[in-house]
Every structure is written in C-alpha cells, then in structure tokens.
Motif scaffolding. Structure first.
Motif, PDB file in Angstrom:
ATOM      1  N   VAL A 273       0.793  -1.300  -0.085  1.00  0.00           N
ATOM      2  CA  VAL A 273      -0.055   0.194   0.018  1.00  0.00           C
ATOM      3  C   VAL A 273       0.844   1.200  -0.049  1.00  0.00           C
ATOM      4  CG1 VAL A 273      -1.708   1.474   1.513  1.00  0.00           C
ATOM      5  CG2 VAL A 273      -1.868  -1.373   1.218  1.00  0.00           C
ATOM      6  N   TYR A 274       1.974   1.123   1.084  1.00  0.00           N
ATOM      7  CA  TYR A 274       2.752   2.427   0.883  1.00  0.00           C
ATOM      8  C   TYR A 274       3.592   2.573  -0.477  1.00  0.00           C
ATOM      9  CZ  TYR A 274       7.228   4.816   1.663  1.00  0.00           C
ATOM     10  OH  TYR A 274       8.194   5.642   1.644  1.00  0.00           O
ATOM     11  N   LEU A 275       3.878   1.552  -0.959  1.00  0.00           N
ATOM     12  CA  LEU A 275       4.563   1.709  -2.423  1.00  0.00           C
ATOM     13  C   LEU A 275       3.542   2.042  -3.340  1.00  0.00           C
ATOM     14  CD1 LEU A 275       7.126  -1.457  -2.878  1.00  0.00           C
ATOM     15  CD2 LEU A 275       7.666   0.989  -2.598  1.00  0.00           C
ATOM     16  N   THR A 276       2.500   1.564  -3.230  1.00  0.00           N
ATOM     17  CA  THR A 276       1.477   1.879  -4.354  1.00  0.00           C
ATOM     18  C   THR A 276       1.260   3.653  -4.360  1.00  0.00           C
ATOM     19  OG1 THR A 276       0.401   0.051  -4.208  1.00  0.00           O
ATOM     20  CG2 THR A 276      -0.877   1.613  -5.200  1.00  0.00           C
ATOM     21  N   VAL A 277       1.105   4.048  -3.034  1.00  0.00           N
ATOM     22  CA  VAL A 277       0.576   5.373  -2.956  1.00  0.00           C
ATOM     23  C   VAL A 277       1.977   6.402  -3.414  1.00  0.00           C
ATOM     24  CG1 VAL A 277       0.085   7.326  -1.136  1.00  0.00           C
ATOM     25  CG2 VAL A 277      -0.992   5.019  -1.065  1.00  0.00           C
ATOM     26  N   THR A 278       3.195   6.116  -2.852  1.00  0.00           N
ATOM     27  CA  THR A 278       4.390   6.470  -3.077  1.00  0.00           C
ATOM     28  C   THR A 278       4.533   6.713  -4.683  1.00  0.00           C
ATOM     29  OG1 THR A 278       5.288   5.826  -1.035  1.00  0.00           O
ATOM     30  CG2 THR A 278       6.928   6.532  -2.622  1.00  0.00           C
ATOM     31  N   LEU A 279       4.375   5.645  -5.371  1.00  0.00           N
ATOM     32  CA  LEU A 279       4.706   5.620  -6.946  1.00  0.00           C
ATOM     33  C   LEU A 279       3.714   6.453  -7.764  1.00  0.00           C
ATOM     34  CD1 LEU A 279       6.143   1.797  -7.218  1.00  0.00           C
ATOM     35  CD2 LEU A 279       7.448   3.939  -6.892  1.00  0.00           C
ATOM     36  N   ILE A 280       2.494   6.210  -7.034  1.00  0.00           N
ATOM     37  CA  ILE A 280       1.336   7.134  -7.781  1.00  0.00           C
ATOM     38  C   ILE A 280       2.028   8.677  -7.668  1.00  0.00           C
ATOM     39  CG2 ILE A 280      -0.950   8.139  -7.689  1.00  0.00           C
ATOM     40  CD1 ILE A 280      -1.614   4.992  -7.351  1.00  0.00           C
ATOM     41  N   LYS A 281       2.361   8.931  -6.496  1.00  0.00           N
ATOM     42  CA  LYS A 281       2.749  10.428  -6.230  1.00  0.00           C
ATOM     43  C   LYS A 281       4.157  10.836  -7.235  1.00  0.00           C
ATOM     44  CE  LYS A 281       0.431  11.125  -1.970  1.00  0.00           C
ATOM     45  NZ  LYS A 281       0.689  11.483  -0.530  1.00  0.00           N
ATOM     46  N   GLN A 282       5.245   9.865  -7.032  1.00  0.00           N
ATOM     47  CA  GLN A 282       6.316  10.245  -7.602  1.00  0.00           C
ATOM     48  C   GLN A 282       6.658   9.009  -8.435  1.00  0.00           C
ATOM     49  OE1 GLN A 282       9.387  11.564  -4.529  1.00  0.00           O
ATOM     50  NE2 GLN A 282       7.712  10.539  -3.117  1.00  0.00           N
ATOM     51  N   PRO A 283       6.176   9.083  -9.688  1.00  0.00           N
ATOM     52  CA  PRO A 283       6.137   7.852 -10.984  1.00  0.00           C
ATOM     53  C   PRO A 283       7.710   7.702 -11.079  1.00  0.00           C
ATOM     54  CG  PRO A 283       4.479   9.449 -11.315  1.00  0.00           C
ATOM     55  CD  PRO A 283       5.311   9.963 -10.290  1.00  0.00           C
ATOM     56  N   LYS A 284       8.589   8.760 -11.088  1.00  0.00           N
ATOM     57  CA  LYS A 284       9.821   8.728 -11.521  1.00  0.00           C
ATOM     58  C   LYS A 284      10.717   7.779 -10.644  1.00  0.00           C
ATOM     59  CE  LYS A 284      10.419  13.190 -13.843  1.00  0.00           C
ATOM     60  NZ  LYS A 284      10.932  14.450 -13.608  1.00  0.00           N
TER      61      LYS A 284
ATOM     62  N   ASN B 185       6.286  -0.983 -15.750  1.00  0.00           N
ATOM     63  CA  ASN B 185       5.732  -0.893 -17.186  1.00  0.00           C
ATOM     64  C   ASN B 185       4.753   0.022 -17.479  1.00  0.00           C
ATOM     65  OD1 ASN B 185       7.517  -3.078 -17.811  1.00  0.00           O
ATOM     66  ND2 ASN B 185       6.021  -4.659 -17.264  1.00  0.00           N
ATOM     67  N   ARG B 186       3.803   0.476 -16.347  1.00  0.00           N
ATOM     68  CA  ARG B 186       2.813   1.314 -16.740  1.00  0.00           C
ATOM     69  C   ARG B 186       3.532   2.712 -16.809  1.00  0.00           C
ATOM     70  NH1 ARG B 186      -2.137   2.607 -12.158  1.00  0.00           N
ATOM     71  NH2 ARG B 186      -2.888   4.342 -13.501  1.00  0.00           N
ATOM     72  N   PHE B 187       4.409   2.966 -15.781  1.00  0.00           N
ATOM     73  CA  PHE B 187       4.966   4.652 -16.052  1.00  0.00           C
ATOM     74  C   PHE B 187       5.789   4.811 -17.240  1.00  0.00           C
ATOM     75  CE2 PHE B 187       4.094   4.384 -11.338  1.00  0.00           C
ATOM     76  CZ  PHE B 187       2.835   5.111 -11.516  1.00  0.00           C
ATOM     77  N   THR B 188       6.656   3.650 -17.572  1.00  0.00           N
ATOM     78  CA  THR B 188       7.363   3.575 -18.700  1.00  0.00           C
ATOM     79  C   THR B 188       6.655   3.818 -19.792  1.00  0.00           C
ATOM     80  OG1 THR B 188       9.215   1.973 -17.736  1.00  0.00           O
ATOM     81  CG2 THR B 188       9.028   2.473 -20.007  1.00  0.00           C
ATOM     82  N   GLN B 189       5.308   3.029 -20.071  1.00  0.00           N
ATOM     83  CA  GLN B 189       4.615   3.471 -21.207  1.00  0.00           C
ATOM     84  C   GLN B 189       3.992   4.688 -21.339  1.00  0.00           C
ATOM     85  OE1 GLN B 189       1.824   0.143 -20.822  1.00  0.00           O
ATOM     86  NE2 GLN B 189       3.267  -1.468 -21.505  1.00  0.00           N
ATOM     87  N   LYS B 190       3.816   5.354 -20.066  1.00  0.00           N
ATOM     88  CA  LYS B 190       3.237   6.568 -20.143  1.00  0.00           C
ATOM     89  C   LYS B 190       4.253   7.844 -20.471  1.00  0.00           C
ATOM     90  CE  LYS B 190      -0.829   5.852 -17.367  1.00  0.00           C
ATOM     91  NZ  LYS B 190      -1.319   6.374 -15.965  1.00  0.00           N
ATOM     92  N   GLY B 191       5.430   7.326 -20.570  1.00  0.00           N
ATOM     93  CA  GLY B 191       6.655   8.158 -20.816  1.00  0.00           C
ATOM     94  C   GLY B 191       7.009   8.909 -19.441  1.00  0.00           C
ATOM     95  N   GLN B 192       6.469   8.394 -18.373  1.00  0.00           N
ATOM     96  CA  GLN B 192       6.920   8.910 -16.903  1.00  0.00           C
ATOM     97  C   GLN B 192       8.332   8.547 -16.427  1.00  0.00           C
ATOM     98  OE1 GLN B 192       2.985   7.897 -15.450  1.00  0.00           O
ATOM     99  NE2 GLN B 192       3.065  10.138 -14.486  1.00  0.00           N
ATOM    100  N   ILE B 193       9.057   7.566 -17.121  1.00  0.00           N
ATOM    101  CA  ILE B 193      10.206   7.039 -16.827  1.00  0.00           C
ATOM    102  C   ILE B 193      11.113   7.309 -18.108  1.00  0.00           C
ATOM    103  CG2 ILE B 193      11.700   5.218 -15.857  1.00  0.00           C
ATOM    104  CD1 ILE B 193       9.361   4.202 -14.392  1.00  0.00           C
ATOM    105  N   VAL B 194      12.255   7.763 -17.839  1.00  0.00           N
ATOM    106  CA  VAL B 194      13.033   7.839 -19.028  1.00  0.00           C
ATOM    107  C   VAL B 194      14.008   6.658 -19.356  1.00  0.00           C
ATOM    108  CG1 VAL B 194      14.831   9.101 -20.432  1.00  0.00           C
ATOM    109  CG2 VAL B 194      13.139  10.444 -19.022  1.00  0.00           C
TER     110      VAL B 194
END
Length: 206
Positions: free
Chosen positions: A90-101, A197-206
């Motif tokens: 739960v902590y990781l989910t909240v953290t990564l949604i706030k900070q996708p990088k 994978n989700r954030f990479t596909q959205k271009g939020q991770i270079v």
C-alpha cells in the motif's frame, strides 16, 4: 536458525541479514542505476519491521496483557509478516503514484535485496557453497542492471525474469522452493514490475 552476538545480546541471524541486505541494497542500487536511492527503501523496511514486530500485540493480545514485556522477544509471526507486506505494498502504491519517476528503483531493489539477504544469511549459517552462488548472482545482477537496463534491445521484463529465475533455481537446489519467503518475493516483483511498465509506457520514466 543461528544467532549473531552483538555486545551482550544474541540476535537471530535472519534479523541481522535483513538489515545488512537493506543497507547493501541502498548502496548497490545507487551504483547500478547511477542515481540516489529515494527514502522509500528505508521507509518500506522500517514500516515492515514495525508492523511485523508490533503485530504480536494484535495476534496475541491476551498474552501481551499478561506479559507486556513479551513484545521484546516475540513478533507477529506469519500473520504479522503478511500484514507487514500488505502495508508495504500500500505504501509503495501511494508513493509511486505520487512520484512515478521512482518506479525504476523498486523493480530492481527487490531483486538486489533478496539476493543480498540470501548471501548474507548463508554466510551466517556457514553454508559456504550456497553463499558463493548467491554472491556470484548478486555481482551478475549489479552488472546487468548497470550496463543493460538502458539498452532498448534488452527488455527489462526479460532481464528481470532471467535474474529472478536464476535466483529461484539457486534457492531450489538448497531448500524447498515453495515458501512464504518466495511467495513474498514474487508478489513484490510482480507489483513493482507492473508499476515500472505502466509508467514507462506513459513516458514518465526515461
């Protein structure tokens, strides 16, 4: 289970191995990804240890009321472990949604943490051969992350799957493969890979 003497205390080697593996993961992840590890790693480790330890009160309330100091010697066991892992997710989910990088760190951190943990634990247990295998895989994993993760022709999913498979093969040679420990590793690997994978596909991770 072996114990490690520290000053006048004897501490289970599993606990010491977890802390050493977390410290190693923080350092090795920084080396492999060439970036500073976020606070999320120690927050997640601290959250897990706190929940796992204090859940003894929740699952053994009557014993705790009769002997409050028993909290010093016992923990929440398997149920405490599962509760701790759920809250870490739960902590990781909240953290990564706030900070996708940050999503490129947990996906590799769990691999480095688990392999480091196994290497350190087997050293304490005097299982020299198994410790050597885990240590060699740790070196291979660090080099693979450092030099292959940025290559477009090397899918991160396949790279991680190959490294996880090698780790599971090593574990299966020396111990039963089906365990809560392995289930935890696989669950965290699947969830962190999903976010990566989700954030990479959205271009939020270079």
């Amino acid at each position: 289970m072996s114990y490690v003497p520290i000053f006048h205390l004897t501490i289970p080697s599993i606990w010491v191995s977890v802390l050493i593996a977390a410290a190693l993961t923080s350092f090795l992840l920084r080396f492999a990804l060439k970036e500073k590890t976020g606070d999320w790693l120690w927050n997640a480790v601290s959250l897990y240890i706190l929940i796992w330890k204090l859940s003894y009160i929740l699952f053994n309330f009557e014993n705790f009321l009769e002997m409050p100091l028993s909290i010093l010697y016992f923990n929440g066991g398997l149920y405490g472990h599962l509760l701790g892992i759920v809250l870490v997710i739960v902590y990781l989910t909240v953290t990564l949604i706030k900070q996708p990088k940050l999503a490129n760190q947990p996906v590799f951190a769990w691999l480095l943490f688990f392999v480091s943990y196994q290497a350190v634990l087997q050293i304490f247990e005097n299982n020299v051969l198994e410790a050597i295998f885990h240590s060699l895989l740790l070196i291979v994993s660090i080099l693979a992350i450092r030099y292959l993760v940025k290559r477009a022709d090397v899918p991160t999913d396949l790279l991680l799957a190959a490294l996880f498979t090698l780790e599971l093969l090593i574990v299966s040679v020396f111990a039963p493969l089906i365990s809560w420990q392995i289930a935890t590793l696989v669950t965290l690997a699947v969830i962190t890979t999903f976010f990566y994978n989700r954030f990479t596909q959205k271009g939020q991770i270079v």
